[in-house]
Design an enzyme around this catalytic site. Structure first.
Site, PDB file in Angstrom:
ATOM      1  N   HIS A 101      -6.951   0.686   5.689  1.00 14.90           N
ATOM      2  CA  HIS A 101      -7.962  -0.112   5.357  1.00 14.90           C
ATOM      3  C   HIS A 101      -7.522  -1.668   5.781  1.00 14.90           C
ATOM      4  CE1 HIS A 101      -9.920   3.324   3.162  1.00 14.90           C
ATOM      5  NE2 HIS A 101     -10.641   3.845   3.951  1.00 14.90           N
ATOM      6  N   ASP A 104      -7.566  -3.531   2.657  1.00 16.81           N
ATOM      7  CA  ASP A 104      -6.337  -3.371   2.150  1.00 16.81           C
ATOM      8  C   ASP A 104      -5.259  -4.299   2.069  1.00 16.81           C
ATOM      9  OD1 ASP A 104      -7.900  -0.751   1.352  1.00 16.81           O
ATOM     10  OD2 ASP A 104      -6.393   0.772   2.584  1.00 16.81           O
TER      11      ASP A 104
END
Ligand code: XLS
Ligand code: NI
Ligand code: NI
Length: 438
Positions: A101, A104
């Site tokens: 993501h 992240d």
């Protein structure tokens, strides 16, 4: 930079008799099964969010993970450093893909512009590491659920600005996925759902989600991103009613909004079980409808009713997954992404290796069993024979479209009753499967 896992060297295949916890017993990347190497079959991927960002926090306490490479604050330097650790890990493990993501990999800044800049900085390092190691991005995605601005959802929020922010975020996520040569982009609904119908305009929310996905597909075209889009079903968590409940609901949604030929499924085992299905049911349903895309491999705990995201260790499950995958010709763009996390108590870095090795071995064993079952042919023949009434006579005529209720009624009036049924033989089928397991 000093190695993060200095005492671990590249994980090797040592064969079934090996007792080395840091070796593969079944996963032999170059071994050919049904005409493809194991690594081509699986296209294993590491989930950046769990493996690099999982802290072990739960509703009852903070994180427990000991990660010596993490700095005291989550700043840009730390994020870049973490990328090098991730690639060292994947290289030593021998996994050739990863998924992430946006949030992240890079920390959020004070403004969207600053956040985008942070992301660009980290993407440069990701690109460098990809080039250095040959490890590729299976798919990218945007985290549209953690930030409090998404408390009511992102594309389905009652707040139009949340929709707009999410659009800006996915725009950027698509750009960096393209920049990194990503092979796909996944939509997981996050908070796209609702808690009570009393405060919810469901029709309006679903229309917005459809419009959002169209914007993503259009923008991908505009910038030349040719990767595959995936939609990941999950029935609950965090909301009570998620719009992307299961494969059937997702396919219906995509078709209803004219997206059926643009987006395939990313199927996660633990999400299937939360929906009251098995993963093989979800895979089979998607494949039969031409929507089989990618897999988020993990498993749940049948005694716990939530998304525990454990590493897969059940050979029966991986065998069934591989039977379906082989039947439908395997992955094209997708892969097997370990959307799984080590337990909160497994806090040492080496546990990340144990977890992935176990998952990869379980899939490798499942592949071998599935291939043996297919080569033997007994199971396939049993299923074929079970449907024999459709191969000739009335069955073949119905399939060929030669009948109507009227003609079938005449047929039955004349015949009187059906040809006697044969046994379903579930127990025999299970025994045949077991012949290849033990
Ligand atoms: C959460 C989902 C998530 C997606 C990517 O339950 O599995 O991790 O795979 O957003
Ligand atoms: Ni997932
Ligand atoms: Ni999950």
């Amino acid at each position: 930079m000093a190695a993060a896992f200095p005492e671990i060297t590249k994980i090797q295949y040592e064969g079934p008799a090996s007792a080395n916890p840091l070796a593969f017993r079944y996963y032999n990347p170059e071994e050919v099964v049904e005409g493809k190497t194991m690594k081509e079959h699986f296209r294993f991927s590491v989930a950046y969010w769990h493996t690099m960002r999982g802290s072990g926090a739960d509703p009852f306490g903070p994180g427990t993970m000991w990660r010596p490479w993490e700095g005291p604050v989550d700043n840009l330097e730390n994020a870049k450093n973490r990328v090098r650790v991730a690639f060292e890990f994947m290289q030593k493990l021998g996994v050739e893909y990863y998924c992430f993501h946006d949030r992240d990999v890079a920390p959020e800044g004070a403004t969207l512009a600053e956040t985008n800049k942070n992301l660009d900085e980290v993407v440069k390092v990701l690109k460098e590491e990809q080039e250095r190691t040959g490890i590729r991005l299976l798919w990218g995605t945007a985290n549209l659920f953690s930030n409090p601005r998404y408390m009511h959802g992102a594309a389905t929020s009652c707040n139009a600005d949340a929709f707009a922010f999410a659009a800006a975020q996915v725009k950027k996520a698509l750009e960096v996925t393209l920049e990194l040569g990503g092979q796909g982009y996944t939509f997981w609904g996050g908070r796209e759902g609702y808690q009570t119908i009393l405060n919810t305009n469901m029709k309006r929310e679903m229309d917005h989600l459809g419009a959002f996905m169209h914007m993503a597909v259009d923008y991908a075209k505009e910038i030349g991103f040719k990767g595959q889009f995936y939609f990941e079903p999950k029935p609950k968590e965090p909301t009570k009613h998620q719009y992307d409940f299961d494969v059937a609901a997702c396919i219906n949604f995509l078709r209803a909004y004219g997206l059926g030929n643009k987006i395939k499924m990313n199927i996660e085992t633990n999400h299937a079980t939360l929906a009251g299905h098995s993963v093989e049911h979800e895979l089979e349903y998607a494949a039969a409808q031409g929507f089989l895309g990618s897999i988020d491999a993990n498993s749940g705990d049948l005694l716990l009713g939530w998304d525990t995201d454990q590493f897969p260790t059940d050979v029966y499950m991986t065998t069934k997954i591989m039977l379906t995958l082989l039947k439908y010709g395997g992955f094209t763009t997708g892969g097997l992404n370990f959307d799984a996390k080590v337990r909160r108590e497994s806090f040492e870095p080496v546990d990340l290796f144990h977890a992935h090795i176990g998952g990869m071995d379980t899939f490798a064993k499942g592949l071998k069993i599935a291939a043996a079952i297919r080569e033997d042919g007994t199971l396939e023949k049993m299923v074929k024979d079970r449907y024999a009434s459709w191969d000739s006579g009335i069955g073949a005529e119905i399939q060929a479209g030669k009948h109507s209720f009227k003609s079938l009624s005449e047929y039955m009036l004349q015949k009187g009753d059906v040809t006697p049924n044969t046994s379903g033989q579930q127990e025999l089928y299970e025994n045949v499967l077991n012949r290849f397991v033990f």
